[in-house]
Write an enzyme that holds these catalytic residues in place. Structure first.
Site, PDB file in Angstrom:
ATOM      1  N   ARG A 129     -27.332  -1.001 -90.294  1.00  0.00           N
ATOM      2  CA  ARG A 129     -28.132  -0.579 -89.139  1.00  0.00           C
ATOM      3  C   ARG A 129     -27.505  -0.967 -87.802  1.00  0.00           C
ATOM      4  O   ARG A 129     -27.971  -0.540 -86.753  1.00  0.00           O
ATOM      5  CB  ARG A 129     -29.532  -1.208 -89.220  1.00  0.00           C
ATOM      6  CG  ARG A 129     -30.360  -0.721 -90.364  1.00  0.00           C
ATOM      7  CD  ARG A 129     -31.833  -0.670 -90.058  1.00  0.00           C
ATOM      8  NE  ARG A 129     -32.410  -1.844 -89.473  1.00  0.00           N
ATOM      9  CZ  ARG A 129     -33.438  -2.530 -89.992  1.00  0.00           C
ATOM     10  NH1 ARG A 129     -33.949  -2.143 -91.149  1.00  0.00           N
ATOM     11  NH2 ARG A 129     -33.957  -3.551 -89.366  1.00  0.00           N
ATOM     12  N   ARG A 166     -42.634  -4.185 -86.514  1.00  0.00           N
ATOM     13  CA  ARG A 166     -43.347  -3.321 -87.468  1.00  0.00           C
ATOM     14  C   ARG A 166     -44.859  -3.454 -87.299  1.00  0.00           C
ATOM     15  O   ARG A 166     -45.628  -3.099 -88.188  1.00  0.00           O
ATOM     16  CB  ARG A 166     -42.931  -3.666 -88.894  1.00  0.00           C
ATOM     17  CG  ARG A 166     -41.453  -3.351 -89.194  1.00  0.00           C
ATOM     18  CD  ARG A 166     -41.194  -3.279 -90.680  1.00  0.00           C
ATOM     19  NE  ARG A 166     -39.788  -3.119 -91.002  1.00  0.00           N
ATOM     20  CZ  ARG A 166     -39.173  -1.936 -91.089  1.00  0.00           C
ATOM     21  NH1 ARG A 166     -39.839  -0.830 -90.871  1.00  0.00           N
ATOM     22  NH2 ARG A 166     -37.893  -1.864 -91.403  1.00  0.00           N
ATOM     23  N   ASP A 167     -45.315  -3.979 -86.162  1.00  0.00           N
ATOM     24  CA  ASP A 167     -46.750  -4.161 -85.923  1.00  0.00           C
ATOM     25  C   ASP A 167     -47.483  -2.826 -85.869  1.00  0.00           C
ATOM     26  O   ASP A 167     -47.014  -1.874 -85.234  1.00  0.00           O
ATOM     27  CB  ASP A 167     -46.980  -4.887 -84.590  1.00  0.00           C
ATOM     28  CG  ASP A 167     -46.591  -6.349 -84.688  1.00  0.00           C
ATOM     29  OD1 ASP A 167     -47.135  -7.038 -85.561  1.00  0.00           O
ATOM     30  OD2 ASP A 167     -45.730  -6.780 -83.903  1.00  0.00           O
ATOM     31  N   GLY A 185     -43.813   5.376 -90.512  1.00  0.00           N
ATOM     32  CA  GLY A 185     -44.947   4.499 -90.192  1.00  0.00           C
ATOM     33  C   GLY A 185     -45.382   4.677 -88.745  1.00  0.00           C
ATOM     34  O   GLY A 185     -46.585   4.716 -88.439  1.00  0.00           O
ATOM     35  N   THR A 231     -34.857   7.058 -87.880  1.00  0.00           N
ATOM     36  CA  THR A 231     -34.690   6.156 -89.018  1.00  0.00           C
ATOM     37  C   THR A 231     -33.360   6.414 -89.699  1.00  0.00           C
ATOM     38  O   THR A 231     -32.920   7.568 -89.799  1.00  0.00           O
ATOM     39  CB  THR A 231     -35.808   6.249 -90.091  1.00  0.00           C
ATOM     40  OG1 THR A 231     -35.397   5.539 -91.256  1.00  0.00           O
ATOM     41  CG2 THR A 231     -36.123   7.668 -90.517  1.00  0.00           C
ATOM     42  N   ASP A 258     -33.039   6.127 -92.717  1.00  0.00           N
ATOM     43  CA  ASP A 258     -33.392   6.647 -94.049  1.00  0.00           C
ATOM     44  C   ASP A 258     -33.450   8.183 -94.111  1.00  0.00           C
ATOM     45  O   ASP A 258     -33.439   8.752 -95.196  1.00  0.00           O
ATOM     46  CB  ASP A 258     -34.752   6.101 -94.498  1.00  0.00           C
ATOM     47  CG  ASP A 258     -34.805   4.591 -94.486  1.00  0.00           C
ATOM     48  OD1 ASP A 258     -33.740   3.965 -94.587  1.00  0.00           O
ATOM     49  OD2 ASP A 258     -35.914   4.035 -94.362  1.00  0.00           O
ATOM     50  N   ARG A 289     -19.392  -6.244-110.457  1.00  0.00           N
ATOM     51  CA  ARG A 289     -19.699  -6.955-109.207  1.00  0.00           C
ATOM     52  C   ARG A 289     -20.684  -6.116-108.385  1.00  0.00           C
ATOM     53  O   ARG A 289     -20.707  -4.887-108.512  1.00  0.00           O
ATOM     54  CB  ARG A 289     -18.436  -7.154-108.372  1.00  0.00           C
ATOM     55  CG  ARG A 289     -17.443  -8.117-108.966  1.00  0.00           C
ATOM     56  CD  ARG A 289     -17.924  -9.574-108.843  1.00  0.00           C
ATOM     57  NE  ARG A 289     -16.904 -10.520-109.251  1.00  0.00           N
ATOM     58  CZ  ARG A 289     -16.713 -10.954-110.494  1.00  0.00           C
ATOM     59  NH1 ARG A 289     -17.481 -10.493-111.483  1.00  0.00           N
ATOM     60  NH2 ARG A 289     -15.764 -11.824-110.769  1.00  0.00           N
ATOM     61  N   GLY A 347     -38.074  -0.384 -88.019  1.00  0.00           N
ATOM     62  CA  GLY A 347     -36.723  -0.968 -88.098  1.00  0.00           C
ATOM     63  C   GLY A 347     -35.816  -0.354 -87.044  1.00  0.00           C
ATOM     64  O   GLY A 347     -35.933   0.829 -86.736  1.00  0.00           O
TER      65      GLY A 347
HETATM   66  O1  F6P Z   1     -36.522   1.945 -92.715  1.00  0.00           O
HETATM   67  C1  F6P Z   1     -35.286   1.444 -92.395  1.00  0.00           C
HETATM   68  C2  F6P Z   1     -34.901   0.328 -93.331  1.00  0.00           C
HETATM   69  O2  F6P Z   1     -33.624  -0.137 -92.989  1.00  0.00           O
HETATM   70  C3  F6P Z   1     -34.947   0.680 -94.825  1.00  0.00           C
HETATM   71  O3  F6P Z   1     -33.808   1.375 -95.249  1.00  0.00           O
HETATM   72  C4  F6P Z   1     -35.091  -0.685 -95.446  1.00  0.00           C
HETATM   73  O4  F6P Z   1     -35.748  -0.587 -96.687  1.00  0.00           O
HETATM   74  C5  F6P Z   1     -35.958  -1.413 -94.452  1.00  0.00           C
HETATM   75  O5  F6P Z   1     -35.799  -0.747 -93.218  1.00  0.00           O
HETATM   76  C6  F6P Z   1     -35.596  -2.860 -94.265  1.00  0.00           C
HETATM   77  O6  F6P Z   1     -36.552  -3.428 -93.439  1.00  0.00           O
HETATM   78  P1  F6P Z   1     -36.399  -4.804 -92.678  1.00  0.00           P
HETATM   79  O7  F6P Z   1     -35.433  -4.602 -91.551  1.00  0.00           O
HETATM   80  O8  F6P Z   1     -37.777  -5.080 -92.175  1.00  0.00           O
HETATM   81  O9  F6P Z   1     -35.887  -5.789 -93.641  1.00  0.00           O
END
Ligand code: F6P
Length: 376
Positions: A301, A74-75, A112, A133, A135, A292, A12
């Site tokens: 991102r 993500r390949d 990954g 990342t 995350d 809500r 990502g």
């Molecule tokens: O790993 C980064 C991330 O933004 C995670 O927080 C989220 O779960 C995932 O990628 C979302 O992936 P995609 O952009 O493939 O929907």
């Protein structure tokens, strides 16, 4: 002869990727006269021979730009969709590496990507990786670039949601990314003063969350902000998952049964984890407080990287060039305190950095009265 290096970004996208490419590229060219090639869209670009020459002009003006000028995907080298089929393209990637006369390949990515890069490093390829990342879950590094920018975006959202929650006397649940870890949600929840913080590392009890909202109501606080990680999970679901995992382990000698149980687990996890709308419905029923949901999603991102991410990306990127010059391969350039460290890929592969239960951020959250979903 000067070196020829390849760079790719995988997984990502994340703020700070371009700052990293620039840090590696500029220092490689100006300090060591290296030739730099960028491969497009992650490992796929290397497999399909799609690349661009990264010279001074290409590397100029990208420090502040979000996303990645190289594109990403993500390949995985060993599991790539080609012409409608999923194939192992490792050999083609290794051939193309040599066809380009590369001396080394720099892979910028998350967990990954570290794993994929490690497997490639066992082939005839010199690899260095960098930890990216939002995350912050890459094992072996203090922090990943992208995390700081995303944290600020999530905190800004929590701040803004406060006034509307307060005005309407509502529960507002804000879902924050982070995959299976709670770094972003915990950081944003503590910084934004969320009343409840739910992270995957601490399975929650819905009655405890409801009671914490009602306790606030009784204290005259007629609104609650709940920061929930996309990977948050209830106590009941966590128990069911652990039972299924045990059954999978026990079926080690029965491949058919194991496969069936693994599918069952996958299916269960897809419904049990991350259903924030359901969480809102249950809380509304239990508390009678209107609820809500705001899902921040990919908004987190995007955009320009923070100063801190630019600094980290430039620090790791330029350090990467030094490791390339020293021909130190099979490593990830990790952030360690104010410096950097070369961590062997073999030491980090398959591991994830989750939030430790005794982490100071959790302690601080509890100390200011934030409910973590496990105890009132
Ligand atoms: O790993 C980064 C991330 O933004 C995670 O927080 C989220 O779960 C995932 O990628 C979302 O992936 P995609 O952009 O493939 O929907």
């Amino acid at each position: 002869m000067s070196m020829h290096i390849g760079i790719l970004t995988a997984g990502g996208d994340s703020p700070g990727l371009n700052a990293t490419i620039r840090g590696i590229g500029k220092s490689a060219i100006s300090r060591y006269d290296m030739q730099v090639t960028g491969f497009l869209d992650g490992f796929r670009g290397l497999m399909e021979n799609r690349s661009i020459h990264l010279d001074g002009v290409a590397l100029s003006g990208i420090l502040t730009i979000g996303g990645t000028i190289l594109g990403t995907s993500r390949d995985k080298p060993h599991k790539m969709r080609v012409g409608g089929k999923v194939m192992d393209m490792t050999e083609v990637i290794v051939q193309n590496y040599h066809r380009h006369h590369l001396d080394a390949l720099v892979c910028i990515g998350g967990g990954g990507t570290q794993k994929n890069a490690y497997h490639l490093s066992k082939q005839d390829i010199n690899i260095i990786t960098l930890p990216k990342t939002i995350d912050n879950d890459v094992y072996g590094t203090d922090i990943t670039f992208g995390f700081d920018t995303t944290l600020s975006i999530a905190v800004d959202a929590v701040d803004r949601l406060h006034s509307t929650a307060h005005s309407h006397h509502r529960i507002i649940i804000v879902e924050i990314m982070g995959h299976n870890t709670g770094w972003l949600t915990l950081g944003a929840g503590v910084s934004g003063g969320a009343d409840v913080i739910l992270i995957p590392e601490i399975p929650y009890d819905i009655d405890i969350i409801a009671n914490s909202v009602l306790q606030r109501e009784r204290a005259g606080k007629h609104f609650s902000i709940i920061a929930v990680a996309e990977g948050a999970i209830s106590k009941e679901s966590a128990q069911k998952i652990s039972i299924l995992e045990k059954r999978i382990n026990n079926a080690a000698n029965d491949p058919e049964k194991r496969k069936k149980l693994k599918n069952e687990l996958k299916e269960y996890m897809s419904v049990a984890i991350g259903d924030t709308m359901q969480l809102a419905r249950e809380l509304e029923q239990l508390t009678r407080v209107e609820s809500r949901v705001t899902i921040l999603g990919h908004l987190q991102r995007g955009g320009i990287p923070s100063a801190s991410d630019r600094l980290l990306a430039t620090r790791l990127g330029t350090a990467c060039t030094e490791f390339l010059q020293q021909e130190k391969y099979g490593i990830m350039v990790a952030a360690r305190s104010d410096g950097v460290e070369a961590v062997p890929l073999a030491d980090i592969v398959g591991k994830r950095k989750t939030v430790p239960l005794d982490h100071p951020w959790i302690e601080s959250a509890r100390s200011v009265g934030t409910c973590m979903g496990d105890i009132l």
